[in-house]
Every structure is written in structure tokens, then in C-alpha cells.
Write an enzyme that holds these catalytic residues in place. Sequence first.
Site, short mmCIF file in Angstrom:
data_model
loop_
_atom_site.label_atom_id
_atom_site.label_comp_id
_atom_site.label_asym_id
_atom_site.label_seq_id
_atom_site.Cartn_x
_atom_site.Cartn_y
_atom_site.Cartn_z
N LYS A 78 0.82 -1.22 0.00
CA LYS A 78 0.00 0.00 0.00
C LYS A 78 0.85 1.28 0.00
O LYS A 78 0.38 2.33 -0.42
CB LYS A 78 -0.95 0.02 1.21
CG LYS A 78 -2.07 -1.00 1.11
CD LYS A 78 -3.07 -0.85 2.24
CE LYS A 78 -4.11 -1.96 2.19
NZ LYS A 78 -5.25 -1.72 3.08
N ASP A 114 -10.23 2.63 2.05
CA ASP A 114 -10.41 1.90 3.31
C ASP A 114 -11.19 2.73 4.34
O ASP A 114 -12.17 2.25 4.92
CB ASP A 114 -9.04 1.53 3.92
CG ASP A 114 -8.41 0.33 3.23
OD1 ASP A 114 -9.15 -0.53 2.70
OD2 ASP A 114 -7.17 0.25 3.23
#
Length: 290
Positions: A78, A114
Site C-alpha cells: 500500500k 479503506d
Amino acid sequence: MTSTGEGNRIDSHTILYGVIGDPIRHSKSPIMMNRAFRETGINGIYAAFHVTGGRVADFAAGVRAMGIRGVNVTIPHKLDIMSVLDEIDAGAQAIGAVNTIVNEDGRLIGYNTDGIGYVRSLKEEAAEEGLAGKRIVVIGAGGAARGIVYALAGESPARITIANRTVDRARELADAFRAKCDIEAVPDEQLQAACREADIVINTTSIGMFPNTEGTPVDAAWLKPDAVASDLIYNPLKTTFLQQAQHRGCRIHGGLGMFIYQGAYAFEYWTGRPAPVSAMRESVLASLQH
Ligand code: NAP
């Protein structure tokens, strides 16, 4: 992009999507996303790619060369994916991580869904009245907490209090978003007092996750009986923390919704179409029960 009502037929118009990570074979994203394509009749296919450290630049070149339209990015990429993208959305920049890539004609744009996925799930499943004016306690200050605090800070809460085992990480996180809302970091000794006042208490740590399912991040007796208790963990679907909070009378909110809605946002960014959220949830639940 074609839309025929048939979905997931594979032909020479099929558009490719996928998720990268290391490890990746446990991922539920292909099951969820292929169900979303089938449900909406979009001619797309979504696969899991095992991309190891040091290969993300090669992967990005492959995405551009093959015209892969969308990619989800999971642990451990990420952060390192950010250096090979052409543009990073302001939210992902502030969070410092990308979990979704949109390929706009060879330009790779990074987003982070997220935190916003978590907040959408919290509002739809346990806080229908919204988060404005709420006192929120976040336990934990890791990668997931960063996205969540970013998204919560945009909802005009009265205050966000962050507690973490390593208090310096909590301070760092509070400092990063102090300009957006009233936010503080507290040491563990002040967690009980913060929970007593909180409208929403969120566990973002891995305490209680399979296989160590007996652990809890706080004593549920500290929570107001009308508070919302929320846990990012979705294995198990109802953690010991949530079981105890429910017993106390709290509304509870598990981590499955976050997973579904981070995928729903990614689907919407890629296709411009509303995500078929219930079908996506049904497919993941069914796969978890096997
Ligand atoms: P991470 O970056 O490794 O952070 C872990 C956090 O948990 C840190 O704050 C760490 O504290 C704390 N922690 C871990 N073990 C602890 C213990 N024994 N006692 C006290 N604190 C402890 O991990 P992450 O990526 O943020 O993930 C955290 C959790 O969220 C995991 O359970 C993960 O499964 C879940 N998650 C769910 C979703 C979803 O879609 N539902 C998405 C992402 C993550 P220190 O800073 O002191 O180490």
C-alpha cells in the site's frame, strides 16, 4: 466498457481488474468483485496477483501495457505502490497509503477507499443519524487507523480520541489530522475515562482476531450502554469485544462492512456505476462460511 446483462462472459472485450499482495491467495476480493460484475452485467473479470516486494514497478508497467482498468492493493504494497503511480488523490496522500488504482488511459491514479469505506459502512449499519457532534474513541494507530481517522475527521465529530499501546504513534496520528477536527491522543490510563464519554468506540487493533479470539481491546463495562461498539476485525464476524458490548446493550458494528464498502468504492471509481452492495456482502459471507 460493455454492459449486456450477461456479466463475466469472457471474450475479446472483457476488461481486466485485480488485486495485488503478498500473500494473496486468502483474499476474498475476487469472489466479491466478480459477483459485482456478474450482478451489474459488466464485462469484467477480477483476478488475484501474487506480486512480491521489488516487483511493483514491473506490475505497474504491466497494468499500463495490458490496459488493466483497476487494481486493489493490499499488504505489503500500500505504501511502495505510491512511487510508481502518475497521480495520487489528496485523501490517499494524507493517509499515506493507496489501496485502489484507476487506470485512465495509461495514467495510474491512486486512491484510498479503506477509511471512507469504513465510515460508509458505520453510517449505514450502526450510526444512521450520522457522525456529526459525536465523541469517538479510536483504539490503535496502525495503517487501518490512519485511513479511518482521516475519514472520521471529515464527518464533523465533536472529538476524536486515539489510544494506542505505543502512545507516540497515537500522537503522530492525532497531529497528522489536527487541522481537520478536535483530535487528541491519550495514554492507556485515560482510555477508560474516554470510553465512558464516547458515543462510538472503535477497535482498529488486531486484538481479538482469529486465532486469538478471546482478547478484547477494552472492558465493555466502560462503554455507555447506548454507545456504538465497532470492530475492524471480521474474522470472527462478532469478536469477543462486540459480544460483550452487545451484552451491555450497545449497538455493534463488525469489520465485514468495511471490507465490502472499500470494494464498493473501488468498483464505483472503476465503472461509474453503483456497487451491488448486498450481493457483494452475500458472496463474501457465503465464502467465509465454507
Ligand atoms: P497494523 O498497521 O499492524 O496496526 C496494528 C495496531 O494494533 C497497532 O496500533 C498496534 O499497536 C495494535 N496492536 C497489535 N497488537 C496489540 C496488542 N497485543 N496489544 C495492544 N495493541 C496491539 O495493522 P492494521 O493494518 O492497521 O490492521 C489492524 C486490524 O484491522 C487488523 O485486525 C486487521 O485485520 C483489521 N483490518 C480490517 C479491515 C477490514 O476491511 N475490515 C481492513 C484493514 C485492517 P502498536 O502501535 O503499539 O504496535
